[in-house]
Design a protein around this motif. Structure first.
Motif, mmCIF file in Angstrom:
data_model
loop_
_atom_site.group_PDB
_atom_site.id
_atom_site.type_symbol
_atom_site.label_atom_id
_atom_site.label_comp_id
_atom_site.label_asym_id
_atom_site.label_seq_id
_atom_site.Cartn_x
_atom_site.Cartn_y
_atom_site.Cartn_z
ATOM 1 N N GLU A 48 -9.210 4.297 1.286
ATOM 2 C CA GLU A 48 -10.220 3.375 1.801
ATOM 3 C C GLU A 48 -9.526 2.135 2.325
ATOM 4 N N GLU A 49 -9.866 1.749 3.546
ATOM 5 C CA GLU A 49 -9.307 0.546 4.157
ATOM 6 C C GLU A 49 -7.781 0.504 4.051
ATOM 7 N N GLY A 50 -7.147 1.664 4.293
ATOM 8 C CA GLY A 50 -5.693 1.741 4.320
ATOM 9 C C GLY A 50 -5.013 1.826 2.971
ATOM 10 N N ARG A 51 -5.775 1.920 1.883
ATOM 11 C CA ARG A 51 -5.185 1.998 0.534
ATOM 12 C C ARG A 51 -5.640 3.282 -0.140
ATOM 13 N N TRP A 52 -4.710 3.932 -0.819
ATOM 14 C CA TRP A 52 -5.016 5.138 -1.584
ATOM 15 C C TRP A 52 -5.426 4.766 -2.996
ATOM 16 N N ALA A 54 0.835 -1.202 0.000
ATOM 17 C CA ALA A 54 0.000 0.000 0.000
ATOM 18 C C ALA A 54 0.873 1.256 0.000
ATOM 19 N N ALA A 55 0.463 2.246 -0.776
ATOM 20 C CA ALA A 55 1.168 3.531 -0.798
ATOM 21 C C ALA A 55 0.941 4.245 0.533
ATOM 22 N N PRO A 56 1.979 4.871 1.101
ATOM 23 C CA PRO A 56 1.799 5.557 2.380
ATOM 24 C C PRO A 56 0.987 6.845 2.281
ATOM 25 N N ASP A 57 0.924 7.423 1.082
ATOM 26 C CA ASP A 57 0.168 8.661 0.885
ATOM 27 C C ASP A 57 -0.149 8.825 -0.594
ATOM 28 N N GLY A 77 -8.640 16.262 3.562
ATOM 29 C CA GLY A 77 -9.569 15.711 4.538
ATOM 30 C C GLY A 77 -8.931 14.508 5.192
ATOM 31 N N PRO A 78 -9.640 13.846 6.113
ATOM 32 C CA PRO A 78 -9.052 12.705 6.809
ATOM 33 C C PRO A 78 -8.633 11.568 5.874
ATOM 34 N N ASP A 79 -9.350 11.388 4.779
ATOM 35 C CA ASP A 79 -9.051 10.310 3.833
ATOM 36 C C ASP A 79 -9.008 10.798 2.396
ATOM 37 N N THR A 80 -8.710 12.080 2.209
ATOM 38 C CA THR A 80 -8.654 12.634 0.855
ATOM 39 C C THR A 80 -7.407 13.500 0.697
ATOM 40 N N ALA A 81 -6.946 13.587 -0.529
ATOM 41 C CA ALA A 81 -5.757 14.402 -0.821
ATOM 42 C C ALA A 81 -5.778 14.796 -2.292
ATOM 43 N N GLU A 82 -4.959 15.798 -2.605
ATOM 44 C CA GLU A 82 -4.762 16.227 -3.991
ATOM 45 C C GLU A 82 -3.267 16.270 -4.276
ATOM 46 N N VAL A 83 -2.935 15.931 -5.510
ATOM 47 C CA VAL A 83 -1.560 16.022 -5.974
ATOM 48 C C VAL A 83 -1.580 16.781 -7.295
ATOM 49 N N GLU A 84 -0.844 17.878 -7.339
ATOM 50 C CA GLU A 84 -0.678 18.619 -8.593
ATOM 51 C C GLU A 84 0.660 18.198 -9.180
ATOM 52 N N PHE A 85 0.636 17.834 -10.457
ATOM 53 C CA PHE A 85 1.855 17.337 -11.098
ATOM 54 C C PHE A 85 1.934 17.792 -12.548
ATOM 55 N N VAL A 86 3.128 17.687 -13.079
ATOM 56 C CA VAL A 86 3.362 17.871 -14.508
ATOM 57 C C VAL A 86 4.100 16.627 -14.993
ATOM 58 N N ALA A 87 3.506 15.943 -15.963
ATOM 59 C CA ALA A 87 4.138 14.786 -16.598
ATOM 60 C C ALA A 87 4.486 15.195 -18.023
ATOM 61 N N ARG A 88 5.712 14.894 -18.399
ATOM 62 C CA ARG A 88 6.151 15.233 -19.759
ATOM 63 C C ARG A 88 6.407 13.944 -20.533
ATOM 64 N N PHE A 89 5.945 13.948 -21.792
ATOM 65 C CA PHE A 89 6.207 12.804 -22.653
ATOM 66 C C PHE A 89 6.208 13.259 -24.105
#
Length: 135
Positions: free
Chosen positions: A123-127, A37-40, A93-105
């Motif tokens: 959910e249940e310890g998994r993102w 599982a991913a930690p975050d 939030g307690p179980d929500t997050a946002e990630v802003e990223f730039v992917a180049r290809f």
């Protein structure tokens, strides 16, 4: 963990240690691809980028939240992934997050830059990736 002087495959996500050393795949996204599982949300985002680079459709689908997951996805075989930059990772939030990223290809000889703010749910310890807004 990064291993200086050892010829291991660098992780496609580009994550670096505090000393600027690149992490190898086996000590970065590889364990997540193997089921850990991913930690975050940021680690999940990085592992999903690495899965795109490696063409791991099964991982991409398994880490997509069931409420938004497509039945299948097809990757552009001719894509050459060039790098990932995480602009921001924030807990919303307690179980929500946002990630802003730039992917180049590069696709068909053209440079593409995908700038997105993605939403994640735990959910249940998994993102899981839910959806995102292209910026």
């Amino acid at each position: 963990m990064p291993l200086a002087g050892v010829n291991l495959q660098a992780c496609p996500c580009g994550r670096r240690s505090a000393k600027g050393q690149t992490f190898d795949l086996d000590h970065c996204c590889g364990p997540l691809h193997a089921g850990q599982a991913a930690p975050d949300a940021e680690h999940l985002m990085r592992s999903r980028y690495s899965a795109f680079v490696r063409g791991d459709v099964a991982y991409l689908l398994s880490t997509w939240h069931a409420s938004q997951r497509p039945a299948t996805i097809e990757l552009d075989v001719g894509s050459k992934w060039l790098g990932l930059e995480i602009k921001q990772h924030r807990t919303t939030g307690p179980d929500t997050a946002e990630v802003e990223f730039v992917a180049r290809f590069r696709l068909g000889g053209k440079a593409v830059r995908q700038h997105e703010r993605s939403r994640f749910l735990q959910e249940e310890g998994r993102w899981f990736y839910v959806d995102g807004d292209v910026l």
